[in-house]
Enzyme design. Sequence first.
Site, PDB file in Angstrom:
ATOM      1  N   LYS A 121      29.818  29.653  36.055  1.00 25.73           N
ATOM      2  CA  LYS A 121      30.933  28.951  36.697  1.00 25.73           C
ATOM      3  C   LYS A 121      30.740  27.448  36.562  1.00 25.73           C
ATOM      4  O   LYS A 121      29.619  26.933  36.623  1.00 25.73           O
ATOM      5  CB  LYS A 121      31.022  29.350  38.177  1.00 25.73           C
ATOM      6  N   SER A 176      34.823  34.152  47.181  1.00 28.52           N
ATOM      7  CA  SER A 176      35.299  33.773  45.855  1.00 28.52           C
ATOM      8  C   SER A 176      34.691  34.533  44.693  1.00 28.52           C
ATOM      9  O   SER A 176      35.054  34.291  43.547  1.00 28.52           O
ATOM     10  CB  SER A 176      35.079  32.269  45.632  1.00 28.52           C
ATOM     11  N   SER A 224      37.826  31.839  43.904  1.00 28.82           N
ATOM     12  CA  SER A 224      37.898  30.772  42.922  1.00 28.82           C
ATOM     13  C   SER A 224      37.113  31.038  41.644  1.00 28.82           C
ATOM     14  O   SER A 224      37.206  30.314  40.674  1.00 28.82           O
ATOM     15  CB  SER A 224      37.380  29.471  43.551  1.00 28.82           C
TER      16      SER A 224
END
Length: 488
Positions: free
Chosen positions: A73, A172, A148
């Site tokens: 990420k 997330s 996210s």
Amino acid sequence: MNNLAFTSIKDLRVLLAKKEISHDELLNFYRKRFEQHDHQIKSALEIFDAPSIKQRACNVDIGLLGGIPGLIKDNICMKGRIASCGSRILEHYKAPYNATVIDRLSQEGALFIGRANMDEFAMGSSTETSAFQRTHNPWNLTRVPGGSSGGSVAAVAAGFVPWALGSETGGSVRQPAALCGVVGSKPTYGLISRYGLVAYGSSLDQIGIATRTVYDNALVLSVMAGNDSRDATSISDRLLQDKKFDFTKDLTGKIRPGLKIGVIDNALYAEGIDPNIVEALETALKELEKLGAKIHHISLPSMDYSAATYFIISRAEAASNLARFDGVHYGTRSKDAQTLQEVYELSRANGFGIETKVRILMGNFVLSVGHADQYYQSAKSVRRIMREEFLETFKKVDLLFSPVSPSGAFAFNAFKENAVQMDLQDYFTCSANLVGIPAVSVPCGFTDEALPIGFQLLGPDYSESLIFQTLHAYEQQTPYHLMFPNVK
């Protein structure tokens, strides 16, 4: 060789050990898969060139993840790589150091294939707030992957990588994992070092893991877990019975005898939850009962306040953490600024997206004089009550069972005019972050629209082994980890 796309880490290790495939062939396979198919998913912001990936590799022949690529990420620092957090304000920022998790994964031979798309500064539940692109759900390209960590999770679901790292502030990793049909985990707060994770809400943030199977998730966590002197919130050495973790050792396909699972009724039967979700979760409970679990129906009243509590605390901490991005220290600086005041104003105005600005403004409001006691201090009090209630409940049951999302993956712009409904996507997940306990989600079915459904198990502090053991046993009796989206 195309069947490698959905092969587990466990099976890839066997193929590598038998020399049925080489490290170079494996890396090139996944890089090519991104090249051929990610134009429709848009899970990655950048795929690194093969020489630089291999240049950073170590212990590829002997490590637990030797030669197996994963996606990181974009808010986890890798030295010399861009860490933009999905934001224009950090678009060209290159991290000067590695996050602790990067060092630990590297020591076990993992390869870092690229950077995953994400909601800007991890603020969102759909990966629609990224400044660069919108990630699509591999099961249905008209639907969001969740967020996210949508880029990380979608890449695993699409068979682009066998594992990926995301981050969790309010769900997330688990929420997109449920929407994309893979396994997503959030460990106990402090079990994984936050050093090198760009902060959103410091008391809530944890690095999480997305994989195809429970075993793979447990394996990756085993590599990353442990004390880190550079993270003051890291698990203390005195709490560690063994500094070497192995969360895979109890994955026998059987659950612990006499295991008691508490079903959170005010979550499972909450108003507005899709009937498909309820039906799939009730079926999953029957499967857990067949495995020997004793099911108890309970209520956690404080959970009904979790979304509001999370809303206030996360935004307060975000406002504080993001104050550092001012156009002076690092990140994008406005070229139009003529004064110091304009540097601050224009750099932040141009660098941050709408969602991030709204959350910063809300955070400053709840921290402001005259409102801090009314909102922020009250939210912290509710958080303490929540933790006490959860810990008391764990004296009666071993694990808790809950939905992850109120529906399957929703369409793009579905909540464009309803920000409150978007915020409520964290309703079932944010409790674990507020309380600091571990939680893992696994796929358990599909909606009438052929969209994945997941459930989660939550446990007391440092109960990851028990959660993985239980979910692995469930997984072995169900087909969902063997079902893949049509990304050829």
